[in-house]
Design a protein around this motif. Structure first.
Motif, PDB file in Angstrom:
ATOM      1  N   TYR A   1      -1.951  17.351   5.324  1.00 57.37           N
ATOM      2  CA  TYR A   1      -2.736  17.938   6.409  1.00 57.37           C
ATOM      3  C   TYR A   1      -1.997  19.145   6.973  1.00 57.37           C
ATOM      4  N   HIS A   2      -2.649  20.304   6.948  1.00 57.30           N
ATOM      5  CA  HIS A   2      -2.046  21.526   7.476  1.00 57.30           C
ATOM      6  C   HIS A   2      -3.046  22.211   8.405  1.00 57.30           C
ATOM      7  N   ARG A   3      -2.676  22.318   9.635  1.00 55.47           N
ATOM      8  CA  ARG A   3      -3.557  22.997  10.594  1.00 55.47           C
ATOM      9  C   ARG A   3      -3.349  24.510  10.470  1.00 55.47           C
ATOM     10  N   LEU A   4      -4.442  25.243  10.292  1.00 56.57           N
ATOM     11  CA  LEU A   4      -4.343  26.713  10.132  1.00 56.57           C
ATOM     12  C   LEU A   4      -4.714  27.418  11.440  1.00 56.57           C
TER      13      LEU A   4
ATOM     14  N   ARG B   1       0.834  -1.196   0.000  1.00 57.75           N
ATOM     15  CA  ARG B   1       0.000   0.000   0.000  1.00 57.75           C
ATOM     16  C   ARG B   1       0.871   1.249   0.000  1.00 57.75           C
ATOM     17  N   TYR B   2       0.405   2.261  -0.722  1.00 53.26           N
ATOM     18  CA  TYR B   2       1.150   3.506  -0.794  1.00 53.26           C
ATOM     19  C   TYR B   2       0.438   4.568   0.031  1.00 53.26           C
ATOM     20  N   ARG B   3       1.160   5.234   0.878  1.00 56.48           N
ATOM     21  CA  ARG B   3       0.574   6.290   1.690  1.00 56.48           C
ATOM     22  C   ARG B   3       1.384   7.573   1.549  1.00 56.48           C
ATOM     23  N   VAL B   4       0.713   8.663   1.159  1.00 56.61           N
ATOM     24  CA  VAL B   4       1.363   9.971   1.145  1.00 56.61           C
ATOM     25  C   VAL B   4       1.569  10.355   2.611  1.00 56.61           C
ATOM     26  N   PRO B   5       2.759  10.882   2.962  1.00 49.30           N
ATOM     27  CA  PRO B   5       2.985  11.253   4.374  1.00 49.30           C
ATOM     28  C   PRO B   5       1.907  12.227   4.864  1.00 49.30           C
ATOM     29  N   PHE B   6       1.379  11.960   6.034  1.00 53.93           N
ATOM     30  CA  PHE B   6       0.278  12.743   6.612  1.00 53.93           C
ATOM     31  C   PHE B   6       0.586  14.245   6.593  1.00 53.93           C
ATOM     32  N   ASP B   7       1.815  14.607   6.959  1.00 58.21           N
ATOM     33  CA  ASP B   7       2.180  16.034   7.042  1.00 58.21           C
ATOM     34  C   ASP B   7       2.148  16.731   5.683  1.00 58.21           C
ATOM     35  N   GLU B   8       2.203  15.963   4.600  1.00 59.63           N
ATOM     36  CA  GLU B   8       2.175  16.572   3.263  1.00 59.63           C
ATOM     37  C   GLU B   8       0.753  16.958   2.830  1.00 59.63           C
TER      38      GLU B   8
END
Ligand SMILES: Cc1cc2nc3c(=O)[nH]c(=O)nc-3n(C[C@H](O)[C@H](O)[C@H](O)COP(=O)(O)O)c2cc1C
Length: 74
Positions: free
Chosen positions: A71-74, A62-69
């Motif tokens: 998701y950005h909390r404003l 399975r391929y997962r894009v890193p969460f931090d890439e």
């Protein structure tokens, strides 16, 4: 839209301990026949649901894009 309803359903299922997997690529004709839906009906999405079977339930890599890439909390 139907996608919002599907998403809400998936989040609700997750809250109850179920996994879901949205699918837009399916055989609409056969699906309508199986569900005995009229010819003119349109199926927006199929959402299989179940309880995960640990690592046994993962069939391939399975391929997962890193969460931090993503998701950005404003
Ligand atoms: C709107 C939507 C439609 C999707 N349709 C398909 C599909 O038709 N076939 C498919 O293999 N995956 C589809 N996916 C991806 C799967 O739901 C799933 O995320 C993917 O198979 C990866 O599985 P995993 O999360 O276990 O790695 C879709 C995802 C979304 C959000």
């Amino acid at each position: 839209s139907c996608a919002l309803a599907a998403q809400t359903f998936m989040i609700a299922m997750a809250a109850e301990g179920y996994d879901t997997c949205p699918l837009e690529g399916f055989d609409s004709k056969r699906m309508k026949k199986l569900l005995k839906l009229p010819h003119g009906a349109g199926i927006n999405m199929v959402v299989p649901c179940g309880i995960r079977d640990g690592e046994k339930g993962i069939w391939g890599e399975r391929y997962r894009v890193p969460f931090d890439e993503v998701y950005h909390r404003l």
